[in-house]
Design a protein around this motif. Structure first.
Motif, PDB file in Angstrom:
ATOM      1  N   TRP A  71       4.754  -2.377-129.862  1.00 26.44           N
ATOM      2  CA  TRP A  71       5.122  -2.011-128.475  1.00 26.44           C
ATOM      3  C   TRP A  71       4.316  -0.754-127.902  1.00 26.44           C
ATOM      4  O   TRP A  71       4.335   0.104-128.611  1.00 26.44           O
ATOM      5  N   PRO A 107       3.988   0.888-123.778  1.00 25.43           N
ATOM      6  CA  PRO A 107       4.682   0.933-122.481  1.00 25.43           C
ATOM      7  C   PRO A 107       3.825   0.066-121.569  1.00 25.43           C
ATOM      8  O   PRO A 107       2.504   0.094-121.397  1.00 25.43           O
ATOM      9  N   ASP A 156      10.578  -4.408-120.990  1.00 30.16           N
ATOM     10  CA  ASP A 156       9.853  -3.053-121.193  1.00 30.16           C
ATOM     11  C   ASP A 156      10.716  -1.839-121.075  1.00 30.16           C
ATOM     12  O   ASP A 156      10.584  -0.839-121.927  1.00 30.16           O
ATOM     13  N   ALA A 157      11.617  -1.739-119.973  1.00 28.76           N
ATOM     14  CA  ALA A 157      12.468  -0.951-119.702  1.00 28.76           C
ATOM     15  C   ALA A 157      13.544  -0.514-120.685  1.00 28.76           C
ATOM     16  O   ALA A 157      13.793   0.601-121.213  1.00 28.76           O
ATOM     17  N   ARG A 187      11.600   1.009-123.564  1.00 31.90           N
ATOM     18  CA  ARG A 187      11.486   2.539-123.248  1.00 31.90           C
ATOM     19  C   ARG A 187      12.509   3.471-123.533  1.00 31.90           C
ATOM     20  O   ARG A 187      12.558   4.312-124.143  1.00 31.90           O
TER      21      ARG A 187
END
Length: 232
Positions: free
Chosen positions: A174, A176, A186-187, A190
């Motif tokens: 992964w 960003p 994705d959020a 993160r």
């Protein structure tokens, strides 16, 4: 570490594997006691080095007459070892396997999986992983138990077992903004990276479950996150 047979509503015998409390306590208390014995020697050594840090605390400790200093240091070390043992037992994984279910318990919180939910159990490094029929991970937990005993327990009760992740080659690292992720994943990745950076294991665990809800499987390696999306 010996399997224990307990009554189970879905089978006559269930195999339960857990770290023996006495062994964990013995190791931690012995380690704390050993460190306590080193404190007087370390204090005496530090006061002879003008450039060494912690000169004030070292001089204070060295000024305590013997045997009071050694006895006190050993007592404090043993107490800290006992606290460490309690924390280790609280964080350690116990596994219950029967013909009808698998129960994983961490931090006094059991998670139960019916026999039909578990398509495969396997070892991934130092983690125990359970997979569902659709290839999604049901659970991934750090495991300090005997892998041979786990293998035998799952085999005894008829669960498929593998020595490695059959989907390992499908994981992608992964970064960003990585393409191919479901919306919102994705959020979450993160946020999970941030949680792992601050050593918030509980938050990282919760975010893993949220990612699973989006159809994303996550594994960690060398401080990095890797992901895959099973075809359901």
């Amino acid at each position: 570490m010996k399997p224990q047979n307990n009554a189970d509503p879905s089978a006559h015998k269930a195999t339960v594997l857990a770290e023996p409390a006495w062994a964990v306590t013995l190791v931690c208390v012995a380690g704390g006691t050993g460190l306590g014995l080193l404190v007087p020697l370390l204090a005496d050594w530090l006061v002879t080095l003008p450039w060494a840090p912690l000169q004030g605390p070292a001089e204070l400790l060295a000024s305590v007459p013997e045997p009071g200093l050694t006895i006190g240091a050993v007592a404090v070390g043993a107490l800290l070892g006992l606290v460490a043992a309690l924390v280790a037992m609280h964080e350690s994984l116990s596994v219950g396997v029967s013909g009808g279910r698998v129960v994983l318990t961490v931090r006094d919180t059991p998670r139960e999986f019916a026999r039909a939910e578990v398509a495969l159990a396997f070892r991934d490094g130092k983690q125990l992983v359970l997979l569902g029929p659709d290839g999604m991970e049901l659970a991934r937990e750090d495991c300090g138990l005997s892998w041979q005993r786990l293998t035998d327990a799952f085999a005894e009760h008829g669960y498929p077992w593998a020595d490695e992740d059959p989907y390992r080659n499908e994981f992608r690292r992964w970064v960003p903004g990585a393409p191919g992720l479901p919306e919102g994943a994705d959020a979450l990745l993160r946020a999970r990276a941030a949680a792992r950076k601050r050593d918030d294991a509980e938050d990282a665990r919760e975010l893993r479950r949220e990612l699973a809800g989006l159809g994303v499987v996550v594994r960690d390696e060398n401080g990095r996150q890797y992901w895959r999306t099973p075809q359901r």
